[in-house]
Scaffold this motif. Structure first.
Motif, PDB file in Angstrom:
ATOM      1  N   UNK A  68       0.829  -1.207   0.000  1.00  0.00           N
ATOM      2  CA  UNK A  68       0.000   0.000   0.000  1.00  0.00           C
ATOM      3  C   UNK A  68       0.863   1.257   0.000  1.00  0.00           C
ATOM      4  N   UNK A  69       1.972   1.229   0.743  1.00  0.00           N
ATOM      5  CA  UNK A  69       2.853   2.396   0.816  1.00  0.00           C
ATOM      6  C   UNK A  69       3.545   2.666  -0.513  1.00  0.00           C
ATOM      7  N   UNK A  70       3.716   1.627  -1.318  1.00  0.00           N
ATOM      8  CA  UNK A  70       4.379   1.791  -2.613  1.00  0.00           C
ATOM      9  C   UNK A  70       3.394   2.104  -3.745  1.00  0.00           C
ATOM     10  N   UNK A  71       2.116   2.085  -3.421  1.00  0.00           N
ATOM     11  CA  UNK A  71       1.105   2.354  -4.458  1.00  0.00           C
ATOM     12  C   UNK A  71       1.070   3.841  -4.803  1.00  0.00           C
ATOM     13  N   UNK A  72       0.695   4.108  -6.003  1.00  0.00           N
ATOM     14  CA  UNK A  72       0.618   5.502  -6.450  1.00  0.00           C
ATOM     15  C   UNK A  72      -0.807   6.022  -6.271  1.00  0.00           C
ATOM     16  N   UNK A  73      -1.221   6.116  -5.007  1.00  0.00           N
ATOM     17  CA  UNK A  73      -2.556   6.641  -4.718  1.00  0.00           C
ATOM     18  C   UNK A  73      -2.547   7.314  -3.343  1.00  0.00           C
ATOM     19  N   UNK A  74      -3.636   7.981  -2.963  1.00  0.00           N
ATOM     20  CA  UNK A  74      -3.641   8.764  -1.718  1.00  0.00           C
ATOM     21  C   UNK A  74      -3.483   7.948  -0.444  1.00  0.00           C
ATOM     22  N   UNK A  75      -3.693   6.638  -0.503  1.00  0.00           N
ATOM     23  CA  UNK A  75      -3.576   5.838   0.719  1.00  0.00           C
ATOM     24  C   UNK A  75      -2.129   5.463   1.044  1.00  0.00           C
TER      25      UNK A  75
END
Length: 240
Positions: A68-75
């Motif tokens: 999740x931390x590596x995702x390119x989104x606000x979360x």
């Protein structure tokens, strides 16, 4: 003004209790099965910090947060905040050891620990890592020591100081125990358990964290650590 170490943790904790943060955490739970059992960040952190929890289960939670931390989104920032709080006991130990090694001022060390942790989390290759917490913490501490040694070496070269004139402070912090000659003797005595002893007795990791790095269950890590200590005591008694 720089925040004190404990104030940074307090701020992260307060942030994790806001409604906006909870929404972000809920969004992560939808996409990450390992987090679905935990209704809020506090529940996930309780599971991660529990001394008797299953190490593999904790590792799956951390893997979900890393993704999740590596995702390119606000979360992504939400996951990163939870990860920092999850790793805080280990980061605190690194900070204390770094202060003892004189790797910089307290503010510099604080900033370096956080910056390198964020960098490690963002760049971690989950396909090449077995135990996330141990790997991230080990890499952060190793990189801080190596960066400090490089900086000192550069300064000494620039000053033109002769090697024989260098003091211990000039030479700077020594490598981690695993990089020095000392572990060779320890390994001869303890075999594969030498690294377990180094991680726990010298570097300050918990038996669970050190065992996880070696692929051991909590019970196996505890048993092997106690066995290694007995060997060490017996060896010391034989020294005239």
């Amino acid at each position: 003004m720089c925040l004190a170490w404990h104030e940074i943790r307090d701020q992260l904790t307060v942030t994790s209790t806001t409604i906006g943060f909870q929404r972000g955490f809920d969004a992560i739970r939808v996409s990450q099965a390992a987090l679905k059992p935990y209704r809020d960040p506090a529940a996930a952190l309780d599971a991660l910090h529990c001394n008797t929890g299953n190490a593999a289960k904790k590792n799956r939670i951390l893997a979900a947060l890393i993704q999740a931390a590596q995702a390119n989104d606000p979360t992504a920032d939400t996951a990163l905040t939870v990860l920092l709080l999850a790793l805080w006991p280990g980061l605190d130990a690194i900070r204390r050891r770094s202060i003892g090694r004189k790797l910089g001022t307290i503010d510099e060390i604080t900033s370096d620990v956080l910056a390198r942790t964020i960098e490690a989390v963002r760049g971690l290759d989950l396909g090449r890592v077995n135990w996330i917490a141990a790997t991230v913490l080990k890499n952060v501490e190793r990189d801080m020591i190596r960066a400090s040694n490089r900086e000192i070496a550069r300064a000494n070269l620039s000053s033109g100081t002769e090697p024989d004139e260098l003091t211990a402070d000039d030479i700077g912090p020594q490598p981690l125990a695993e990089d020095a000659a000392f572990p060779n003797d320890l390994h001869k005595l303890l075999g594969a358990d030498a690294l377990l002893v180094i991680r726990v007795a010298i570097e300050g990791y918990s038996q669970i964290e050190a065992g996880a790095e070696l692929g051991l269950t909590e019970a196996a890590a505890r048993k092997r650590y106690q066995r290694a200590l007995r060997k060490l005591r017996e060896a010391l008694l034989e020294i005239p």
